[in-house]
Write an enzyme that holds these catalytic residues in place. Structure first.
Site, PDB file in Angstrom:
ATOM      1  N   ASN A  56      18.574   5.800 -12.812  1.00  0.00           N
ATOM      2  CA  ASN A  56      18.423   7.243 -12.991  1.00  0.00           C
ATOM      3  C   ASN A  56      17.575   7.873 -11.887  1.00  0.00           C
ATOM      4  OD1 ASN A  56      19.952   7.299 -15.359  1.00  0.00           O
ATOM      5  ND2 ASN A  56      18.184   6.711 -16.602  1.00  0.00           N
ATOM      6  N   HIS A  82      14.492   7.442 -10.967  1.00  0.00           N
ATOM      7  CA  HIS A  82      13.044   7.590 -11.079  1.00  0.00           C
ATOM      8  C   HIS A  82      12.424   6.203 -11.218  1.00  0.00           C
ATOM      9  CE1 HIS A  82      14.233   8.479 -15.489  1.00  0.00           C
ATOM     10  NE2 HIS A  82      13.882   7.215 -15.425  1.00  0.00           N
ATOM     11  N   CYS A 109       8.046   9.779 -12.292  1.00  0.00           N
ATOM     12  CA  CYS A 109       7.508   9.525 -10.956  1.00  0.00           C
ATOM     13  C   CYS A 109       8.676   9.252 -10.028  1.00  0.00           C
ATOM     14  CB  CYS A 109       6.566   8.321 -10.999  1.00  0.00           C
ATOM     15  SG  CYS A 109       5.785   7.936  -9.411  1.00  0.00           S
TER      16      CYS A 109
END
Length: 365
Positions: free
Chosen positions: A269, A271, A306
């Site tokens: 995804n 991240h 993040c």
């Protein structure tokens, strides 16, 4: 919150687990293991599709065998399957040499990755997507994905190199905005409970990066695979997985600044994978604790995603002692371990991961 148990050996570990070394006159002592003979096919994480293509072009009779069985080639090679009722999934894994630390036992990152792997395989086994993490047809149509909101892991005994671990997992609803997944880890040779874990996931729009409630349509797609009655890996009242984590405020006693994600830290995804956060948390642990203790349990609350360009600070301080806090007796229904006698002597720490440039909170533990 991260909690560690003292150990009378010098054991520089990367991971978290209960200290279980027997007395020994040498600098290290390892539990005696019965030899286990394992005959298995290549693990499912290998990319097997190119091999299947070669077989198809060179060996017609082999290709016909590959195509004749149910499911994909990977499904038939992995050591996992759904339970008879279809509501949980079990899989066995061999601990490999590159998955252990200097004490020859699996690291916490290894175990967390196995939790993620068996969860993803469970999702595939019930027909959910293989191009992301357990997305249903409606989720894919609406560009929705799951993101981790909270993880709690307890390890009572680390598996050693070449041990076989059996992991059972299942999913169920968690309010209106998410789902939860639970895991039970056992030594496949003895049936001994060696760990438990639970996590919560919430839904996010992949395009807008905003959280979104689980719609009735998505919930209907999921409910058929959920137990009708709640089943919890941690059924005990006031268990540690429920504990609220207070925010660690500056100044922290220990820190490791300017950590940067590697490309390998990104998941499907785009991240940073939640397992990476565990390693970052341990980066700021004091070395004298890492050298003499093993991590028994870890709880992480994920506050924001993040990305690859973020620079991260890892902060750690001892957790303030709460005299009113009591450890509940572990007497649940899932083979729960008895409360550890040395639980009160285990040092506990608070952790904070934040964006270096503006101090935004990424994760607390």
């Amino acid at each position: 919150m991260l909690k560690l148990c003292s150990c009378n050996v010098t054991d520089q570990v990367q991971a978290s687990v209960q200290c279980r070394f027997p007395d020994s006159s040498g600098p290290f002592a390892f539990r005696r293991r019965n030899p286990v003979s394992v005959f298995c096919s290549p693990p499912s994480r290998l990319k097997l599709t190119p091999v299947q293509a070669v077989l198809s072009s060179q060996k017609t009779e082999v290709a016909e065998v590959v195509k004749s069985g149910p499911g994909s080639l990977a499904d038939r090679l992995r050591l996992g399957s759904l339970a008879e009722d279809g509501l949980s999934y079990k899989e066995k894994y061999i601990v490999r040499c590159y998955e252990v630390g200097i004490n020859k036992t699996a690291t916490i990152e290894t175990l967390a990755n196995l939790l993620q792997e068996v969860g993803s395989n469970h999702a595939q086994s019930v027909g959910f997507s293989t191009d992301g993490f357990a997305t249903t047809p409606t989720m894919r149509k609406l560009h929705l994905i799951w993101v981790t909101a909270r993880m709690h892991i307890e390890i009572y005994k680390y598996p050693a190199w070449s041990d076989v671990v059996e992991i059972e997992t299942w999913c169920q609803s968690e309010g209106r905005i998410g789902t939860r997944r639970d895991w039970i880890l056992k030594d496949a040779a003895t049936g001994e409970l060696i760990g438990r874990a639970t996590g919560k996931w919430v839904m996010m729009n992949h395009d807008t990066r905003r959280l979104q409630k689980v719609s009735d349509e998505v919930r209907e797609e999921l409910l058929v695979h959920f137990p009708q009655e709640p089943r919890l890996a941690f059924p005990e009242k006031n268990n540690r997985s429920l504990k609220k984590i207070i925010k660690l405020e500056d100044p922290a006693q220990y820190s490791r600044l300017a950590l940067t994600p590697r490309r390998a830290d990104l998941d499907m995804n785009h991240h940073v994978n939640y397992v990476t956060y565990i390693g970052w948390v341990l980066e700021s642990m004091p070395q004298e604790i890492i050298d003499t203790h093993e991590l028994a349990s870890i709880t992480l609350d994920y506050r924001r995603e993040c990305l690859q360009d973020d620079v991260v600070d890892s902060l750690t301080s001892p957790e303030p002692t709460d005299p009113a806090e009591t450890v509940s007796e572990l007497n649940g229904t899932n083979g729960s371990a008895v409360a550890r006698e040395d639980d009160a002597d285990c040092p506990k720490f608070l952790h904070l991961l934040r964006v270096s440039c503006d101090g935004q909170e990424i994760n607390r533990g």
